[in-house]
Design a protein around this motif. Structure first.
Motif, PDB file in Angstrom:
ATOM      1  N   ALA A 188       0.828  -1.203   0.000  1.00 14.96           N
ATOM      2  CA  ALA A 188       0.000   0.000   0.000  1.00 14.96           C
ATOM      3  C   ALA A 188       0.862   1.253   0.000  1.00 14.96           C
ATOM      4  O   ALA A 188       1.825   1.363   0.761  1.00 14.96           O
ATOM      5  N   GLY A 189       0.525   2.193  -0.887  1.00 14.91           N
ATOM      6  CA  GLY A 189       1.268   3.433  -1.015  1.00 14.91           C
ATOM      7  C   GLY A 189       2.285   3.426  -2.132  1.00 14.91           C
ATOM      8  O   GLY A 189       2.851   4.471  -2.463  1.00 14.91           O
ATOM      9  N   THR A 190       2.522   2.251  -2.736  1.00 13.92           N
ATOM     10  CA  THR A 190       3.459   2.160  -3.857  1.00 13.92           C
ATOM     11  C   THR A 190       2.817   2.735  -5.110  1.00 13.92           C
ATOM     12  O   THR A 190       1.640   2.473  -5.382  1.00 13.92           O
ATOM     13  N   PRO A 191       3.543   3.531  -5.898  1.00 19.08           N
ATOM     14  CA  PRO A 191       2.975   4.041  -7.156  1.00 19.08           C
ATOM     15  C   PRO A 191       2.588   2.903  -8.092  1.00 19.08           C
ATOM     16  O   PRO A 191       3.112   1.790  -8.005  1.00 19.08           O
ATOM     17  N   GLU A 192       1.685   3.181  -9.000  1.00 20.32           N
ATOM     18  CA  GLU A 192       1.248   2.165  -9.960  1.00 20.32           C
ATOM     19  C   GLU A 192       2.400   1.727 -10.862  1.00 20.32           C
ATOM     20  O   GLU A 192       2.543   0.552 -11.184  1.00 20.32           O
ATOM     21  N   THR A 193       3.228   2.687 -11.254  1.00 15.60           N
ATOM     22  CA  THR A 193       4.376   2.380 -12.110  1.00 15.60           C
ATOM     23  C   THR A 193       5.657   2.719 -11.369  1.00 15.60           C
ATOM     24  O   THR A 193       5.796   3.815 -10.818  1.00 15.60           O
ATOM     25  N   THR A 194       6.584   1.764 -11.335  1.00 18.31           N
ATOM     26  CA  THR A 194       7.844   1.976 -10.631  1.00 18.31           C
ATOM     27  C   THR A 194       9.017   1.565 -11.522  1.00 18.31           C
ATOM     28  O   THR A 194       8.843   0.863 -12.520  1.00 18.31           O
ATOM     29  N   THR A 195      10.217   1.994 -11.143  1.00 18.99           N
ATOM     30  CA  THR A 195      11.429   1.619 -11.876  1.00 18.99           C
ATOM     31  C   THR A 195      11.904   0.247 -11.421  1.00 18.99           C
ATOM     32  O   THR A 195      11.895  -0.058 -10.223  1.00 18.99           O
ATOM     33  N   VAL A 196      12.315  -0.575 -12.363  1.00 25.63           N
ATOM     34  CA  VAL A 196      12.794  -1.914 -12.044  1.00 25.63           C
ATOM     35  C   VAL A 196      14.253  -1.841 -11.611  1.00 25.63           C
ATOM     36  O   VAL A 196      15.092  -1.290 -12.322  1.00 25.63           O
ATOM     37  N   SER A 197      14.559  -2.372 -10.438  1.00 22.93           N
ATOM     38  CA  SER A 197      15.918  -2.358  -9.900  1.00 22.93           C
ATOM     39  C   SER A 197      16.717  -3.541 -10.450  1.00 22.93           C
ATOM     40  O   SER A 197      16.184  -4.415 -11.147  1.00 22.93           O
ATOM     41  N   TRP A 198      18.004  -3.592 -10.085  1.00 23.33           N
ATOM     42  CA  TRP A 198      18.845  -4.697 -10.550  1.00 23.33           C
ATOM     43  C   TRP A 198      18.352  -6.023 -10.004  1.00 23.33           C
ATOM     44  O   TRP A 198      18.347  -7.033 -10.715  1.00 23.33           O
ATOM     45  N   HIS A 199      17.902  -6.023  -8.733  1.00 23.24           N
ATOM     46  CA  HIS A 199      17.417  -7.293  -8.176  1.00 23.24           C
ATOM     47  C   HIS A 199      16.053  -7.657  -8.746  1.00 23.24           C
ATOM     48  O   HIS A 199      15.710  -8.849  -8.841  1.00 23.24           O
ATOM     49  N   GLY A 200      15.300  -6.638  -9.167  1.00 26.04           N
ATOM     50  CA  GLY A 200      14.043  -6.922  -9.849  1.00 26.04           C
ATOM     51  C   GLY A 200      14.273  -7.611 -11.186  1.00 26.04           C
ATOM     52  O   GLY A 200      13.571  -8.565 -11.547  1.00 26.04           O
ATOM     53  N   TRP A 201      15.277  -7.130 -11.942  1.00 28.65           N
ATOM     54  CA  TRP A 201      15.613  -7.767 -13.224  1.00 28.65           C
ATOM     55  C   TRP A 201      16.100  -9.194 -13.004  1.00 28.65           C
ATOM     56  O   TRP A 201      15.736 -10.110 -13.760  1.00 28.65           O
ATOM     57  N   LEU A 202      16.930  -9.403 -11.982  1.00 30.81           N
ATOM     58  CA  LEU A 202      17.414 -10.755 -11.706  1.00 30.81           C
ATOM     59  C   LEU A 202      16.265 -11.675 -11.292  1.00 30.81           C
ATOM     60  O   LEU A 202      16.267 -12.866 -11.616  1.00 30.81           O
ATOM     61  N   HIS A 203      15.297 -11.122 -10.575  1.00 26.78           N
ATOM     62  CA  HIS A 203      14.107 -11.895 -10.216  1.00 26.78           C
ATOM     63  C   HIS A 203      13.368 -12.359 -11.472  1.00 26.78           C
ATOM     64  O   HIS A 203      13.008 -13.537 -11.587  1.00 26.78           O
ATOM     65  N   PHE A 204      13.151 -11.437 -12.403  1.00 27.24           N
ATOM     66  CA  PHE A 204      12.457 -11.783 -13.647  1.00 27.24           C
ATOM     67  C   PHE A 204      13.247 -12.809 -14.456  1.00 27.24           C
ATOM     68  O   PHE A 204      12.679 -13.748 -15.030  1.00 27.24           O
ATOM     69  N   MET A 205      14.562 -12.633 -14.502  1.00 31.67           N
ATOM     70  CA  MET A 205      15.401 -13.564 -15.259  1.00 31.67           C
ATOM     71  C   MET A 205      15.362 -14.965 -14.652  1.00 31.67           C
ATOM     72  O   MET A 205      15.238 -15.966 -15.366  1.00 31.67           O
ATOM     73  N   ALA A 206      15.457 -15.028 -13.326  1.00 34.52           N
ATOM     74  CA  ALA A 206      15.413 -16.323 -12.656  1.00 34.52           C
ATOM     75  C   ALA A 206      14.075 -17.010 -12.912  1.00 34.52           C
ATOM     76  O   ALA A 206      14.024 -18.216 -13.222  1.00 34.52           O
ATOM     77  N   GLY A 207      13.000 -16.236 -12.798  1.00 36.01           N
ATOM     78  CA  GLY A 207      11.681 -16.806 -13.041  1.00 36.01           C
ATOM     79  C   GLY A 207      11.516 -17.283 -14.467  1.00 36.01           C
ATOM     80  O   GLY A 207      11.006 -18.389 -14.713  1.00 36.01           O
ATOM     81  N   GLY A 208      11.941 -16.468 -15.426  1.00 35.70           N
ATOM     82  CA  GLY A 208      11.793 -16.841 -16.829  1.00 35.70           C
ATOM     83  C   GLY A 208      12.551 -18.109 -17.179  1.00 35.70           C
ATOM     84  O   GLY A 208      12.024 -19.008 -17.844  1.00 35.70           O
ATOM     85  N   ILE A 209      13.801 -18.201 -16.713  1.00 34.21           N
ATOM     86  CA  ILE A 209      14.603 -19.402 -16.981  1.00 34.21           C
ATOM     87  C   ILE A 209      13.964 -20.621 -16.326  1.00 34.21           C
ATOM     88  O   ILE A 209      13.840 -21.693 -16.937  1.00 34.21           O
ATOM     89  N   GLY A 210      13.542 -20.463 -15.070  1.00 34.44           N
ATOM     90  CA  GLY A 210      12.930 -21.581 -14.357  1.00 34.44           C
ATOM     91  C   GLY A 210      11.644 -22.054 -15.005  1.00 34.44           C
ATOM     92  O   GLY A 210      11.415 -23.263 -15.140  1.00 34.44           O
ATOM     93  N   PHE A 211      10.802 -21.102 -15.411  1.00 32.89           N
ATOM     94  CA  PHE A 211       9.535 -21.485 -16.048  1.00 32.89           C
ATOM     95  C   PHE A 211       9.776 -22.250 -17.337  1.00 32.89           C
ATOM     96  O   PHE A 211       9.130 -23.271 -17.603  1.00 32.89           O
ATOM     97  N   LEU A 212      10.695 -21.775 -18.157  1.00 36.77           N
ATOM     98  CA  LEU A 212      10.978 -22.437 -19.425  1.00 36.77           C
ATOM     99  C   LEU A 212      11.540 -23.843 -19.196  1.00 36.77           C
ATOM    100  O   LEU A 212      11.198 -24.792 -19.923  1.00 36.77           O
ATOM    101  N   CYS A 213      12.384 -24.001 -18.186  1.00 37.24           N
ATOM    102  CA  CYS A 213      12.932 -25.321 -17.876  1.00 37.24           C
ATOM    103  C   CYS A 213      11.839 -26.270 -17.397  1.00 37.24           C
ATOM    104  O   CYS A 213      11.832 -27.454 -17.777  1.00 37.24           O
ATOM    105  N   LEU A 214      10.918 -25.768 -16.591  1.00 39.77           N
ATOM    106  CA  LEU A 214       9.841 -26.623 -16.102  1.00 39.77           C
ATOM    107  C   LEU A 214       8.910 -27.039 -17.234  1.00 39.77           C
ATOM    108  O   LEU A 214       8.450 -28.183 -17.288  1.00 39.77           O
ATOM    109  N   ILE A 215       8.641 -26.122 -18.143  1.00 39.39           N
ATOM    110  CA  ILE A 215       7.823 -26.450 -19.314  1.00 39.39           C
ATOM    111  C   ILE A 215       8.501 -27.535 -20.140  1.00 39.39           C
ATOM    112  O   ILE A 215       7.880 -28.520 -20.563  1.00 39.39           O
ATOM    113  N   ALA A 216       9.809 -27.372 -20.351  1.00 41.40           N
ATOM    114  CA  ALA A 216      10.562 -28.373 -21.107  1.00 41.40           C
ATOM    115  C   ALA A 216      10.525 -29.723 -20.397  1.00 41.40           C
ATOM    116  O   ALA A 216      10.393 -30.780 -21.046  1.00 41.40           O
ATOM    117  N   ALA A 217      10.627 -29.721 -19.070  1.00 40.17           N
ATOM    118  CA  ALA A 217      10.584 -30.972 -18.308  1.00 40.17           C
ATOM    119  C   ALA A 217       9.261 -31.695 -18.508  1.00 40.17           C
ATOM    120  O   ALA A 217       9.225 -32.936 -18.587  1.00 40.17           O
TER     121      ALA A 217
END
Length: 215
Positions: free
Chosen positions: A117-146
């Motif tokens: 609560a109180g966070t703006p609707e649009t925010t800047t993505v931080s370095w750890h936010g990008w790493l979070h997205f990258m980790a999720g994307g790689i993991g999801f694709l690997c699970l789909i392949a599995a």
């Protein structure tokens, strides 16, 4: 299960047991937070956002513990799978997904879309936010392949129901991933939640299958 199984079989079953409980743990903990935390909208917000705020440690722990359980299940699957198609790649892909969950917990998603609560609707993505997205994307694709690798294995072994369940799970999770990656909300977010529940049910089913036959 035989009462006189070998020590190696007991270890394998213990490892596969984590694959049975990982999904229910993740879903129950995340859903409980989604339904009770102030400002969180299940139809708009991804569960990753729960890692923010004073109670964010709960979801961070959820990611890491579930990831470790998934890696353990992958090791158990590697031990239980007889030599042949998918015997190496399926466990490796599932283990990579587990590692990605750990990474998603370590590198948390940024606050966004008004949460916490109180966070703006649009925010800047931080370095750890990008790493979070990258980790999720790689993991999801690997699970789909599995899903598709094991579908091929099950089809070859004559286990048609498991083969079809694996294919359907792979397609459903891929569709959910594409939808959530597009940035749309509402029905897409809820569809992704359904896809997450489906893929965890698949992992539990696969773990049960090999738990029963480990020797």
């Amino acid at each position: 299960m035989s009462s006189n199984c070998t020590p190696a079989a007991r270890i394998t079953r213990s490892l596969l047991g984590y694959g049975i409980i990982a999904g229910p743990l993740y879903v129950v903990v995340a859903l409980a937070q989604a339904l009770t935390r102030d400002g969180f909208d299940l139809s708009r917000h991804a569960w990753s956002l729960l890692a923010n705020g004073e109670l964010g440690w709960i979801q961070i722990t959820n990611f890491i513990v579930t990831g470790l359980m998934t890696v353990a299940a992958a090791i158990g699957l590697r031990r239980a799978l007889p030599p042949g198609r998918g015997g190496t790649w399926a466990p490796l892909l599932i283990a990579t997904y587990g590692v990605s969950l750990i990474g998603a917990g370590i590198f948390r998603a940024d606050p966004a879309q008004g949460f916490p609560a109180g966070t703006p609707e649009t925010t800047t993505v931080s370095w750890h936010g990008w790493l979070h997205f990258m980790a999720g994307g790689i993991g999801f694709l690997c699970l789909i392949a599995a899903c598709f690798v094991l579908a091929s294995r099950f089809a070859r072994d004559g286990r048609r129901r498991l083969a079809w369940f694996s294919r359907i799970t792979g397609v459903v999770f891929l569709a959910g991933f594409v939808g959530i990656a597009s940035g749309s909300h509402g029905p897409t977010t809820l569809a992704f939640v359904a896809a997450v529940v489906t893929v965890w049910a698949w992992l539990a089913t696969v773990s049960v299958r090999f738990y029963r036959t480990a020797s």
